[in-house]
Scaffold this motif. Structure first.
Motif, short mmCIF file in Angstrom:
data_model
loop_
_atom_site.label_atom_id
_atom_site.label_comp_id
_atom_site.label_asym_id
_atom_site.label_seq_id
_atom_site.Cartn_x
_atom_site.Cartn_y
_atom_site.Cartn_z
N CYS A 87 -22.46 26.13 -2.92
CA CYS A 87 -21.46 26.32 -1.86
C CYS A 87 -20.54 25.12 -1.81
O CYS A 87 -20.93 23.99 -2.15
N LEU A 88 -19.31 25.36 -1.40
CA LEU A 88 -18.34 24.29 -1.15
C LEU A 88 -18.04 24.28 0.33
O LEU A 88 -17.51 25.27 0.87
N LYS A 102 -11.14 23.28 -1.01
CA LYS A 102 -12.34 24.07 -1.30
C LYS A 102 -12.02 25.34 -2.09
O LYS A 102 -12.68 25.65 -3.09
N THR A 103 -11.03 26.08 -1.63
CA THR A 103 -10.74 27.38 -2.24
C THR A 103 -10.25 27.24 -3.67
O THR A 103 -10.69 27.98 -4.56
N HIS A 110 -8.67 33.51 1.37
CA HIS A 110 -7.72 33.13 0.32
C HIS A 110 -8.24 33.31 -1.10
O HIS A 110 -7.46 33.23 -2.05
N VAL A 111 -9.54 33.53 -1.27
CA VAL A 111 -10.09 33.63 -2.63
C VAL A 111 -9.56 34.87 -3.34
O VAL A 111 -9.07 34.78 -4.48
N ILE A 122 -19.84 29.90 -3.28
CA ILE A 122 -19.49 30.34 -1.94
C ILE A 122 -18.47 29.40 -1.31
O ILE A 122 -18.70 28.19 -1.23
N ASP A 123 -17.35 29.97 -0.88
CA ASP A 123 -16.30 29.21 -0.21
C ASP A 123 -16.55 29.29 1.30
O ASP A 123 -16.65 30.39 1.86
N CYS A 124 -16.66 28.14 1.95
CA CYS A 124 -16.97 28.10 3.38
C CYS A 124 -15.73 27.82 4.22
O CYS A 124 -14.78 27.18 3.76
#
Length: 255
Positions: free
Chosen positions: A5-6, A15-16, A43-44, A125-127
């Motif tokens: 995860c980020l 992050k994204t 945004h991913v 995983i984008d947080c």
């Protein structure tokens, strides 16, 4: 399957873009990869050419109705890279989760099938920039937590708060598995970079050697809906992410 995860409760740390381009790097290396977007900004998917409308099924439905995550997965334009998308409805689910029983385990339950079937080699995983239930859910399933930090005193000073949260959620299980990514680094800001390196000296063993440099091509590629690897003017940025990907593979034992 390795899950990374980020996360950082401070926004604007890249992050994204790291998720998109790290995922692309591994997919191009034949590592079957899934990116799960846990950020209501969503945004991913657009960054990989996938349009998600307000009423389209996404991670909000999975968490709210406790469904399998495989039910919302979409193929991206990059072969071997899938996306579990998000949209603004996730912010409403986030509020609902505050009063839910075992709120921090919903993502874990939704991933049971892909764990069991070994559908992917890598999950990224984008947080969201927060310390709330969505981040708690993500930390519960992570094998590694990457904390992107931009080179600013404000970003670094908030790092300790996030590390406390990380230790609290997993009761120390991730103590040896969190790493700092210096992102949005400007090569020309040599003095600033030296000051930040000094401020982070106590974490030196936790910091990726590869820094993610700020380049306009990264933003342009994301607007165009493609990873920087496929962007006509993205060679320097893609070389940077390739170097980062190699270090990630080595540190996290991704084959």
């Amino acid at each position: 399957m390795v899950t990374v995860c980020l996360a950082n409760h401070k926004g604007g740390t890249g992050k994204t873009s790291i998720c998109i381009n790290m995922g692309t790097y591994f997919a191009k290396k034949k590592v079957k990869t899934l990116i799960i977007d846990m950020d209501p900004q969503g945004h991913v998917a657009p960054g990989l050419g996938i349009e998600v409308g307000y009423n389209d099924r996404c991670i909000a439905d999975v968490l709210l109705n406790q469904e399998e995550i495989a039910s919302i997965v979409a193929n991206s334009s990059v072969k071997g890279l899938d996306v579990a998308p998000s949209n603004i409805r996730l912010s409403l689910v986030n509020e609902t989760l505050y009063n839910s029983f075992k709120r921090e385990r919903r993502l874990m339950r939704s991933m049971e099938k892909i764990y069991r079937d070994k559908t992917y080699d890598l999950v990224i995983i984008d947080c969201p920039p927060s310390l709330g239930p969505l981040v708690e859910n993500t930390l519960m399933v992570a094998d590694y937590c990457f904390i992107p930090c931009e080179p600013s005193s404000r970003s670094i000073d908030g790092l300790a708060d996030f590390i406390i949260k990380l230790k609290d959620v997993r009761e120390g299980e991730l103590d040896g598995r969190w790493l700092i990514v210096l992102s949005r680094v400007k090569k020309s800001a040599r003095l600033t970079n030296e000051v930040i390196d000094e401020k982070l000296s106590s974490y030196k063993d936790r910091i990726f050697k590869t820094k993610i440099f700020e380049r306009e091509s990264i933003n342009q590629a994301q607007i165009a809906g493609i990873p920087v690897f496929d962007f006509p003017r993205g060679q320097l940025a893609s070389d940077n992410f390739s170097k980062f990907g190699k270090e990630v593979a080595s540190r996290c034992h991704i084959k």
